[in-house]
Write an enzyme that holds these catalytic residues in place. Structure first.
Site, mmCIF file in Angstrom:
data_model
loop_
_atom_site.group_PDB
_atom_site.id
_atom_site.type_symbol
_atom_site.label_atom_id
_atom_site.label_comp_id
_atom_site.label_asym_id
_atom_site.label_seq_id
_atom_site.Cartn_x
_atom_site.Cartn_y
_atom_site.Cartn_z
ATOM 1 N N ARG A 103 0.993 -1.242 0.093
ATOM 2 C CA ARG A 103 0.050 0.192 0.078
ATOM 3 C C ARG A 103 0.989 1.343 -0.017
ATOM 4 N NH1 ARG A 103 -4.438 1.432 4.591
ATOM 5 N NH2 ARG A 103 -2.704 1.987 5.571
ATOM 6 N N THR A 107 -1.135 7.623 -1.230
ATOM 7 C CA THR A 107 -2.295 7.494 -1.799
ATOM 8 C C THR A 107 -3.273 6.257 -1.428
ATOM 9 O OG1 THR A 107 -1.299 5.926 -3.454
ATOM 10 C CG2 THR A 107 -1.240 8.187 -4.191
ATOM 11 N N ASP A 199 0.482 -1.401 12.352
ATOM 12 C CA ASP A 199 1.115 -1.858 11.094
ATOM 13 C C ASP A 199 1.233 -3.495 11.269
ATOM 14 O OD1 ASP A 199 2.892 -2.929 8.894
ATOM 15 O OD2 ASP A 199 2.770 -0.903 8.099
ATOM 16 N N ASP A 202 4.820 -4.460 9.936
ATOM 17 C CA ASP A 202 6.058 -3.939 10.997
ATOM 18 C C ASP A 202 6.035 -4.832 12.250
ATOM 19 O OD1 ASP A 202 6.528 -2.593 8.743
ATOM 20 O OD2 ASP A 202 5.939 -0.556 9.872
HETATM 21 C C1 PRP Z 1 -1.170 -4.152 5.179
HETATM 22 C C2 PRP Z 1 -2.073 -5.354 5.159
HETATM 23 C C3 PRP Z 1 -2.861 -5.276 3.902
HETATM 24 C C4 PRP Z 1 -3.262 -3.798 3.516
HETATM 25 C C5 PRP Z 1 -4.349 -3.303 4.048
HETATM 26 O O1 PRP Z 1 -0.096 -4.524 3.970
HETATM 27 O O2 PRP Z 1 -1.422 -6.457 5.429
HETATM 28 O O3 PRP Z 1 -2.354 -5.890 2.982
HETATM 29 O O4 PRP Z 1 -2.097 -3.125 4.385
HETATM 30 O O5 PRP Z 1 -4.794 -2.092 3.856
HETATM 31 P P1 PRP Z 1 -5.866 -1.830 2.645
HETATM 32 O O6 PRP Z 1 -6.916 -2.593 2.930
HETATM 33 O O7 PRP Z 1 -5.907 -0.124 3.012
HETATM 34 O O8 PRP Z 1 -5.229 -1.968 1.329
HETATM 35 P P2 PRP Z 1 1.166 -3.305 3.619
HETATM 36 O O9 PRP Z 1 0.634 -2.720 2.113
HETATM 37 O O10 PRP Z 1 1.317 -2.370 4.540
HETATM 38 O O11 PRP Z 1 2.174 -4.295 3.096
HETATM 39 P P3 PRP Z 1 2.920 -5.340 4.251
HETATM 40 O O12 PRP Z 1 2.247 -6.497 4.558
HETATM 41 O O13 PRP Z 1 4.244 -5.373 3.618
HETATM 42 O O14 PRP Z 1 3.423 -4.560 5.564
HETATM 43 N N1 URA Z 2 -2.372 -1.978 6.985
HETATM 44 C C1 URA Z 2 -2.054 -2.398 8.308
HETATM 45 O O1 URA Z 2 -1.014 -3.216 8.615
HETATM 46 N N2 URA Z 2 -2.789 -1.917 9.472
HETATM 47 C C2 URA Z 2 -3.847 -0.950 9.359
HETATM 48 O O2 URA Z 2 -4.306 -0.553 10.298
HETATM 49 C C3 URA Z 2 -4.170 -0.563 7.877
HETATM 50 C C4 URA Z 2 -3.384 -1.279 7.030
#
Ligand code: PRP
Ligand code: URA
Length: 207
Positions: A103, A107, A199, A202
């Site tokens: 994400r 944006t 997150d 993380d």
């Molecule tokens: C997080 C989570 C989802 C997404 C959800 O991943 O694991 O995939 O955000 O957010 P959304 O519903 O608004 O799209 P992220 O993109 O942070 O990647 P990561 O798992 O590598 O931390």
């Molecule tokens: N992705 C995450 O990991 N946490 C949130 O709260 C939203 C998006």
């Protein structure tokens, strides 16, 4: 909400509260996520179709049942990886595909960076796994892609969902079964779920 199952099992909710706690370190976070997912997957697979089959016990012939379709687990990278092994412990014969989505921070658009999926998805039960359903952009992108690749039987398992994310996914995937441990209040301005757990990637990986 239609086709959304909140898994309110006391153990799931007990562990979820500890996962939400900001003091929970990655090692403990991973362990708790595993425990929750192991419990959730029973409910999330309850409606899998089975077919009857003959089986010969050491004593006589009888009938049993077997899964009608092969199972494919698809974690959304990265955070979905935290749910993969606990499910494989329970469904060891599942095949595994991967969808990499990140994400974009300003944006909030989900950007693809990786995909690898097994063949003949149309014949399989696909279980898309990602702990967070926030804006729903990532789940919608993953679902669109799975459908383009031929998947016909998909369910989504997440840990925490925002109402906005469910609504977004529903626009295009109206009847998709969604399983979650919680539907939280809303998103903040940065697209994080409130109260949420922060997150997920993380916290899982200590980044
Ligand atoms: C997080 C989570 C989802 C997404 C959800 O991943 O694991 O995939 O955000 O957010 P959304 O519903 O608004 O799209 P992220 O993109 O942070 O990647 P990561 O798992 O590598 O931390
Ligand atoms: N992705 C995450 O990991 N946490 C949130 O709260 C939203 C998006």
């Amino acid at each position: 909400m239609k086709n959304v199952t909140v898994i309110a099992h006391p153990l799931v909710q007990h562990h979820l509260t500890r996962v939400r706690d900001h003091r929970t370190e990655p090692e403990e976070f991973r362990r708790l996520l595993g425990e929750i997912v192991s419990l959730m997957i029973y409910e999330a697979t309850r409606s899998l179709r089975v077919k009857r089959m003959a089986v010969r016990t050491p004593l006589e012939r009888t009938t049993g049942s077997t899964l009608e379709r092969e199972i494919v687990l698809v974690p959304v990278l990265r955070a979905g990886l935290g749910m993969l092994n606990p499910i494989l412990e329970i469904i060891p014969h599942a095949r595994v595909g991967f969808i990499g989505l990140k994400r974009e921070e300003t944006t909030l658009q989900a950007q693809f960076y990786h995909q690898s999926l097994p063949q003949q998805l149309g014949r399989c039960e696909v279980i898309l796994i990602d702990p967070m359903l926030a804006t729903g952009g990532s789940a919608a992108a993953a679902l669109d892609f799975l459908c383009e690749e031929g998947a016909e039987h998909i369910r989504l398992v997440c840990l925490v969902a925002a109402p906005e994310g469910i609504a977004h996914v529903r626009k295009k995937h109206g009847s998709l079964p969604i399983f979650t441990a919680a539907i939280d209040r809303c998103l903040n301005r940065s697209g994080y779920i409130l109260p949420g757990l922060g997150d997920a990637g993380d916290r899982l990986f200590g980044t």
